[in-house]
Design an enzyme around this catalytic site. Structure first.
Site, PDB file in Angstrom:
ATOM      1  N   VAL A  18       0.824  -1.208   0.000  1.00 48.40           N
ATOM      2  CA  VAL A  18       0.000   0.000   0.000  1.00 48.40           C
ATOM      3  C   VAL A  18       0.857   1.255   0.000  1.00 48.40           C
ATOM      4  O   VAL A  18       0.667   2.167  -0.806  1.00 48.40           O
ATOM      5  CB  VAL A  18      -0.945   0.017   1.222  1.00 48.40           C
ATOM      6  CG1 VAL A  18      -1.714   1.326   1.293  1.00 48.40           C
ATOM      7  CG2 VAL A  18      -1.906  -1.160   1.160  1.00 48.40           C
ATOM      8  N   THR A  95      -2.460  -4.260   9.325  1.00 46.21           N
ATOM      9  CA  THR A  95      -3.373  -4.459  10.454  1.00 46.21           C
ATOM     10  C   THR A  95      -3.830  -5.915  10.428  1.00 46.21           C
ATOM     11  O   THR A  95      -4.909  -6.228   9.927  1.00 46.21           O
ATOM     12  CB  THR A  95      -4.588  -3.504  10.379  1.00 46.21           C
ATOM     13  OG1 THR A  95      -5.092  -3.488   9.036  1.00 46.21           O
ATOM     14  CG2 THR A  95      -4.204  -2.102  10.781  1.00 46.21           C
ATOM     15  N   THR A 130      -6.500  -0.521   7.385  1.00 41.73           N
ATOM     16  CA  THR A 130      -7.880  -0.943   7.622  1.00 41.73           C
ATOM     17  C   THR A 130      -8.104  -1.246   9.097  1.00 41.73           C
ATOM     18  O   THR A 130      -7.370  -2.032   9.699  1.00 41.73           O
ATOM     19  CB  THR A 130      -8.200  -2.198   6.787  1.00 41.73           C
ATOM     20  OG1 THR A 130      -7.971  -1.888   5.407  1.00 41.73           O
ATOM     21  CG2 THR A 130      -9.645  -2.614   6.979  1.00 41.73           C
ATOM     22  N   CYS A 270      -6.659  -8.622   3.095  1.00 43.12           N
ATOM     23  CA  CYS A 270      -7.849  -7.770   3.240  1.00 43.12           C
ATOM     24  C   CYS A 270      -9.134  -8.562   3.443  1.00 43.12           C
ATOM     25  O   CYS A 270      -9.713  -8.558   4.515  1.00 43.12           O
ATOM     26  CB  CYS A 270      -7.982  -6.856   2.018  1.00 43.12           C
ATOM     27  SG  CYS A 270      -6.663  -5.634   1.897  1.00 43.12           S
ATOM     28  N   ARG A 341       0.746 -13.416   1.491  1.00 40.45           N
ATOM     29  CA  ARG A 341       0.153 -13.112   2.796  1.00 40.45           C
ATOM     30  C   ARG A 341      -1.181 -13.829   2.979  1.00 40.45           C
ATOM     31  O   ARG A 341      -2.082 -13.703   2.167  1.00 40.45           O
ATOM     32  CB  ARG A 341      -0.054 -11.603   2.943  1.00 40.45           C
ATOM     33  CG  ARG A 341       1.229 -10.790   3.034  1.00 40.45           C
ATOM     34  CD  ARG A 341       0.932  -9.309   3.094  1.00 40.45           C
ATOM     35  NE  ARG A 341       0.235  -8.843   1.899  1.00 40.45           N
ATOM     36  CZ  ARG A 341      -0.273  -7.610   1.761  1.00 40.45           C
ATOM     37  NH1 ARG A 341      -0.161  -6.746   2.754  1.00 40.45           N
ATOM     38  NH2 ARG A 341      -0.876  -7.268   0.644  1.00 40.45           N
TER      39      ARG A 341
END
Length: 432
Positions: A18, A95, A130, A270, A341
């Site tokens: 990101v 996160t 997030t 995510c 991930r």
């Protein structure tokens, strides 16, 4: 009041999937300090290469600066002192959740502690990571106040602009995805919005407050998770009914308002993580989320389901299961991307190993050293796929472009299971 945009210097905290693309975009117009605690990551970027492949080497090299820039450019560092002359701090750290699926805010809190040491009057701290609604103002801001000794919305300000990045997608890049913005006061909300408008060509949507922006982000991925869980459940039902799920979805998709979701493994940082953040906050205020957690349980069951189906088809062909060899094609969490991930391919691997099957994994995109470090699994990398003749089953788990050209064909001695439904139907024994 905050520094005028024409004079602002930006710090991006966290240079991963990101942070780096965002830092590069801002560096085309502003002086930017990219900060990451991983020294090896900083060195790699300063050498002009991004292992995530989110930023092309030539684009990264075009904005790199060997010293902290005064006009525009990107200076990457692991020295927090280099943040001292910045006025806008953008936090893009992970996160994650722990092994009990509880939110882990440690990276955000550590980033806040670092920033607080250098906060000055008028500075703005913008979070992109997030989170559930309330984290920015209830968890991070108090830390900023405590360490800096300054007062929120008097001496410094905050904003929240949820990250929108799609790893491996070279069409929907960060600048081409509409961005939600927000600020801790109406004036700062406008300031944050105008800042992002400088680089986000797709435009922005200014939310009414920080909590609304936080909530918007966390439900985006929760919604996708639930929709995928629905079609995953359909695939289990249709398998029992001996109906091809893909053909059903194609038929249903002829209606104009049918949502085109497909069954599959739900991994990554995510979609498979964010719903737990929303669930955690819901339970804190006394509500037990039924649909959100049910969707998570179902999606997390799919790896084991795939492995079980593969074993069933091996038994139907009278192939030996124990001590047999199975090849899994792909380990990353999505196609044409090196991101491993939270990949759920590991669930297929682990379940097959529970039956004493010798499992090989081939992935030309994944970094074998990273997979070994994160999952303890030795995978086969490189351009050359192992010969399929030595295996009793092949599981196409990730739809990398390289796999679509492989001569994969079911036979009496080979089970082919296509998780992604990218091979021709007559070449496989089963698919989700």
């Amino acid at each position: 009041m905050s520094t005028p945009l024409k004079d602002v210097k930006i710090a991006v905290i966290g240079l991963g999937y990101v942070g780096l693309p965002l830092a590069v975009e801002f560096a085309k117009k502003f002086p930017v300090v990219g900060f990451d605690i991983a020294s090896n990551r900083v060195k790699e970027l300063n050498d002009g290469h991004d292992f995530t492949l989110e930023v092309a080497d030539q684009d990264l090299q075009a904005v790199l600066s060997t010293a902290s820039p005064k006009e525009k450019g990107l200076f990457n560092t692991d020295n927090a002192a280099d943040l001292a002359d910045c006025q806008v701090y953008i936090v893009t750290v992970p996160t994650p959740t722990d092994r009990h699926n509880r939110p882990v805010l440690t990276p955000m809190l550590k980033a806040s502690e670092t920033i607080a040491q250098y906060l000055k009057k008028g500075d703005v701290v913008i979070y992109e990571s997030t989170v559930y609604p309330g984290v920015t103002e209830e968890e991070c801001v108090p830390l900023l106040e405590k360490i800096s000794g300054m007062t929120f919305n008097k001496d410094f300000y905050a904003g929240y602009s949820p990250e929108r990045i799609n790893p491996g997608d070279k069409e929907h890049t960060v600048a081409k995805i509409l961005k939600v913005t927000s600020g801790s006061t109406p004036e700062i909300a406008e300031y944050v919005d105008q800042l992002y408008r400088e680089v986000i060509v797709a435009g922005t949507h200014k939310a009414s407050c920080i909590k609304v922006a936080e909530a918007a982000k966390v439900i985006e991925n929760s919604q996708r998770d639930i929709n995928i869980a629905f079609v995953n459940e359909l695939s289990k039902i249709f398998n029992l009914l001996d109906i091809d799920t893909q053909e059903v979805l194609e038929a249903a998709g002829t209606k104009w308002n049918f949502l085109p979701f497909r069954p599959g493994l739900v991994g990554g940082h995510c979609i498979s993580v964010d719903p737990f953040y929303l669930a955690q906050k819901a339970q804190e205020v006394g509500y037990h989320p039924e649909i959100i957690l049910a969707g998570r349980r179902l999606n997390d069951s799919m790896g084991k389901h795939v492995a079980t189906e593969v074993i069933k088809h091996m038994m139907r062909k009278d192939l030996k299961v124990i001590d047999s060899k199975v090849l899994i094609l792909g380990f990353t969490f999505k196609e044409d991307c090196p991101d491993v991930r939270n990949t759920r391919v590991i669930d297929i691997y682990s379940e097959l190993r529970n039956f004493d099957i010798d499992v090989d994994v081939y992935d030309p995109w994944a970094n074998p050293a990273e997979v070994k470090h994160e999952y303890g699994v030795d995978i086969i990398g490189g351009k050359d796929c192992p010969s399929l003749e030595e295996y009793s089953a092949v599981v196409l788990a990730v739809a990398h472009k390289e796999f679509k050209a492989l001569p994969i064909q079911k036979s009496k001695n080979l089970v082919v299971y296509d998780v992604k439904a990218v091979l021709e139907k007559d070449k496989v024994d089963a698919r989700l």
